[in-house]
Motif scaffolding. Structure first.
Motif, PDB file in Angstrom:
ATOM      1  N   GLU A  44       0.837  -1.205   0.000  1.00 20.89           N
ATOM      2  CA  GLU A  44       0.000   0.000   0.000  1.00 20.89           C
ATOM      3  C   GLU A  44       0.871   1.255   0.000  1.00 20.89           C
ATOM      4  N   PRO A  45       0.324   2.371  -0.499  1.00 19.73           N
ATOM      5  CA  PRO A  45       1.099   3.626  -0.544  1.00 19.73           C
ATOM      6  C   PRO A  45       1.690   4.048   0.797  1.00 19.73           C
ATOM      7  N   ARG A  46       1.046   3.678   1.925  1.00 23.39           N
ATOM      8  CA  ARG A  46       1.586   4.100   3.223  1.00 23.39           C
ATOM      9  C   ARG A  46       2.988   3.546   3.443  1.00 23.39           C
ATOM     10  N   TYR A  47       3.286   2.372   2.853  1.00 19.06           N
ATOM     11  CA  TYR A  47       4.628   1.812   2.982  1.00 19.06           C
ATOM     12  C   TYR A  47       5.635   2.634   2.170  1.00 19.06           C
ATOM     13  N   VAL A  48       5.228   3.060   0.986  1.00 17.52           N
ATOM     14  CA  VAL A  48       6.097   3.893   0.151  1.00 17.52           C
ATOM     15  C   VAL A  48       6.373   5.216   0.855  1.00 17.52           C
ATOM     16  N   PHE A  49       5.329   5.821   1.418  1.00 19.42           N
ATOM     17  CA  PHE A  49       5.509   7.110   2.074  1.00 19.42           C
ATOM     18  C   PHE A  49       6.264   6.979   3.403  1.00 19.42           C
ATOM     19  N   TYR A  50       6.150   5.854   4.065  1.00 19.63           N
ATOM     20  CA  TYR A  50       6.981   5.602   5.248  1.00 19.63           C
ATOM     21  C   TYR A  50       8.456   5.546   4.829  1.00 19.63           C
ATOM     22  N   PHE A  51       8.715   4.815   3.746  1.00 16.36           N
ATOM     23  CA  PHE A  51      10.080   4.726   3.204  1.00 16.36           C
ATOM     24  C   PHE A  51      10.605   6.114   2.840  1.00 16.36           C
ATOM     25  N   LEU A  52       9.798   6.907   2.147  1.00 12.46           N
ATOM     26  CA  LEU A  52      10.223   8.251   1.743  1.00 12.46           C
ATOM     27  C   LEU A  52      10.440   9.167   2.950  1.00 12.46           C
ATOM     28  N   LYS A  53       9.556   9.062   3.929  1.00 15.65           N
ATOM     29  CA  LYS A  53       9.669   9.892   5.132  1.00 15.65           C
ATOM     30  C   LYS A  53      11.007   9.651   5.838  1.00 15.65           C
ATOM     31  N   HIS A  54      11.467   8.410   5.787  1.00 19.08           N
ATOM     32  CA  HIS A  54      12.704   8.020   6.470  1.00 19.08           C
ATOM     33  C   HIS A  54      13.798   7.636   5.468  1.00 19.08           C
ATOM     34  N   LEU A  55      13.788   8.291   4.318  1.00 18.16           N
ATOM     35  CA  LEU A  55      14.724   7.943   3.245  1.00 18.16           C
ATOM     36  C   LEU A  55      16.182   7.999   3.686  1.00 18.16           C
ATOM     37  N   ASP A  56      16.505   8.859   4.621  1.00 15.54           N
ATOM     38  CA  ASP A  56      17.893   8.953   5.087  1.00 15.54           C
ATOM     39  C   ASP A  56      18.388   7.645   5.703  1.00 15.54           C
ATOM     40  N   LEU A  62      20.970   2.079  -1.290  1.00 17.58           N
ATOM     41  CA  LEU A  62      20.302   1.863  -2.576  1.00 17.58           C
ATOM     42  C   LEU A  62      21.277   1.561  -3.705  1.00 17.58           C
ATOM     43  N   THR A  63      22.478   2.117  -3.637  1.00 17.29           N
ATOM     44  CA  THR A  63      23.521   1.861  -4.636  1.00 17.29           C
ATOM     45  C   THR A  63      24.850   2.340  -4.069  1.00 17.29           C
ATOM     46  N   PRO A  64      25.958   1.670  -4.417  1.00 21.16           N
ATOM     47  CA  PRO A  64      27.272   2.130  -3.953  1.00 21.16           C
ATOM     48  C   PRO A  64      27.618   3.535  -4.470  1.00 21.16           C
ATOM     49  N   ALA A  65      26.916   4.015  -5.492  1.00 17.53           N
ATOM     50  CA  ALA A  65      27.173   5.346  -6.052  1.00 17.53           C
ATOM     51  C   ALA A  65      26.705   6.468  -5.125  1.00 17.53           C
ATOM     52  N   HIS A  66      25.823   6.146  -4.163  1.00 16.98           N
ATOM     53  CA  HIS A  66      25.353   7.164  -3.219  1.00 16.98           C
ATOM     54  C   HIS A  66      26.413   7.398  -2.156  1.00 16.98           C
ATOM     55  N   LYS A  67      26.846   8.642  -2.012  1.00 20.39           N
ATOM     56  CA  LYS A  67      27.925   8.978  -1.087  1.00 20.39           C
ATOM     57  C   LYS A  67      27.461   9.790   0.114  1.00 20.39           C
ATOM     58  N   LYS A  68      26.406  10.595  -0.041  1.00 17.72           N
ATOM     59  CA  LYS A  68      25.972  11.456   1.062  1.00 17.72           C
ATOM     60  C   LYS A  68      24.492  11.761   0.914  1.00 17.72           C
ATOM     61  N   PHE A  69      23.783  11.759   2.044  1.00 16.09           N
ATOM     62  CA  PHE A  69      22.370  12.146   2.090  1.00 16.09           C
ATOM     63  C   PHE A  69      22.113  12.649   3.503  1.00 16.09           C
ATOM     64  N   ILE A  70      22.210  13.960   3.690  1.00 16.36           N
ATOM     65  CA  ILE A  70      22.113  14.551   5.016  1.00 16.36           C
ATOM     66  C   ILE A  70      20.906  15.481   5.076  1.00 16.36           C
ATOM     67  N   LEU A  71      20.032  15.249   6.057  1.00 16.59           N
ATOM     68  CA  LEU A  71      18.899  16.145   6.286  1.00 16.59           C
ATOM     69  C   LEU A  71      19.427  17.353   7.046  1.00 16.59           C
ATOM     70  N   LEU A  72      19.192  18.543   6.501  1.00 20.60           N
ATOM     71  CA  LEU A  72      19.793  19.750   7.061  1.00 20.60           C
ATOM     72  C   LEU A  72      18.923  20.477   8.082  1.00 20.60           C
ATOM     73  N   ASN A  73      17.608  20.357   7.961  1.00 17.11           N
ATOM     74  CA  ASN A  73      16.746  21.176   8.834  1.00 17.11           C
ATOM     75  C   ASN A  73      15.576  20.397   9.423  1.00 17.11           C
ATOM     76  N   ALA A  74      15.613  19.077   9.358  1.00 14.37           N
ATOM     77  CA  ALA A  74      14.523  18.255   9.891  1.00 14.37           C
ATOM     78  C   ALA A  74      15.067  16.867  10.210  1.00 14.37           C
ATOM     79  N   LYS A  75      14.271  16.086  10.936  1.00 12.97           N
ATOM     80  CA  LYS A  75      14.677  14.722  11.274  1.00 12.97           C
ATOM     81  C   LYS A  75      14.063  13.695  10.349  1.00 12.97           C
ATOM     82  N   GLU A  76      13.172  14.145   9.461  1.00 14.98           N
ATOM     83  CA  GLU A  76      12.527  13.253   8.497  1.00 14.98           C
ATOM     84  C   GLU A  76      12.122  14.077   7.279  1.00 14.98           C
TER      85      GLU A  76
END
Length: 198
Positions: A44-56, A62-76
């Motif tokens: 269901e979409p709620r699982y996708v949006f849970y994943f997106l909410k906590h994407l960090d 997701l891939t070795p090509a990803h090097k950095k993903f930092i939330l700058l002004n929120a925790k989610e």
């Protein structure tokens, strides 16, 4: 002879400036590389949006090509969340400063935009573009959902877009997108027991 060469240089400069100005005035679609991914899944979409909410939590997996993903002004992730993002793939290094602009589970739409993304190819060539990622979910009415992900790379000029195509940026980033989205779908499909409401 000197006057002729000065005239030639002046015309060459004028031609470059005119060509550049014409390139800057091209419509957005003429300066855009569009990449896409789609998948049918049963969660269901709620699982996708849970994943997106906590994407960090998952982004670097997701891939070795990803090097950095930092939330700058929120925790989610939510509307207004700013993200510093860095990726490297096949000689191309990309840095984004994304902002989440849509997070609407009811409408099934998630979007984040980076007004300036910087691409460095082989450590030498530098390009700039605007990037935006939009994910949409649609109920198929049979217990499955159709997800599309569209990534637009909007270059400042057609010349920059042509350089990106010359360096195969479109092919490299399509392959990269397929890899990261396939892994994201796998993670979403493996989620269970989500307790928090979105």
């Amino acid at each position: 002879m000197k006057k002729l060469s000065n005239l030639f240089l002046a015309l060459l400069f004028l031609g470059c400036v005119t060509a550049s100005a014409r390139a800057e005035n091209l419509s957005e679609p003429e300066r855009t590389i569009q990449l896409g991914f789609s998948k049918v899944f049963k969660k269901e979409p709620r699982y996708v949006f849970y994943f997106l909410k906590h994407l960090d939590r998952w982004y670097l997996q997701l891939t070795p090509a990803h090097k950095k993903f930092i939330l700058l002004n929120a925790k989610e992730l939510k509307v207004g969340t700013k993200i510093e993002n860095e990726e490297k793939s096949h000689g191309q290094h990309v840095r984004h400063l994304y902002t989440v602009t849509k997070f609407d589970q009811g409408a099934g739409v998630f979007q984040m935009e980076s007004p300036v993304s910087r691409i460095v190819v082989w450590g030498i060539f530098r390009l700039q573009n605007k990037s935006d990622l939009t994910i949409r979910l649609k109920d198929n009415g049979d217990g499955t959902y159709f997800m599309t992900a569209d990534l637009r790379l909007i270059f400042a000029s057609k010349a920059d877009k042509d350089k990106a195509v010359f360096f195969k940026a479109d092919q490299i980033w399509q392959k990269h997108m397929d890899e990261e989205m396939t892994k994201a779908v796998f993670i979403v499909e493996s989620l269970s027991g989500i307790e928090e409401d979105l």
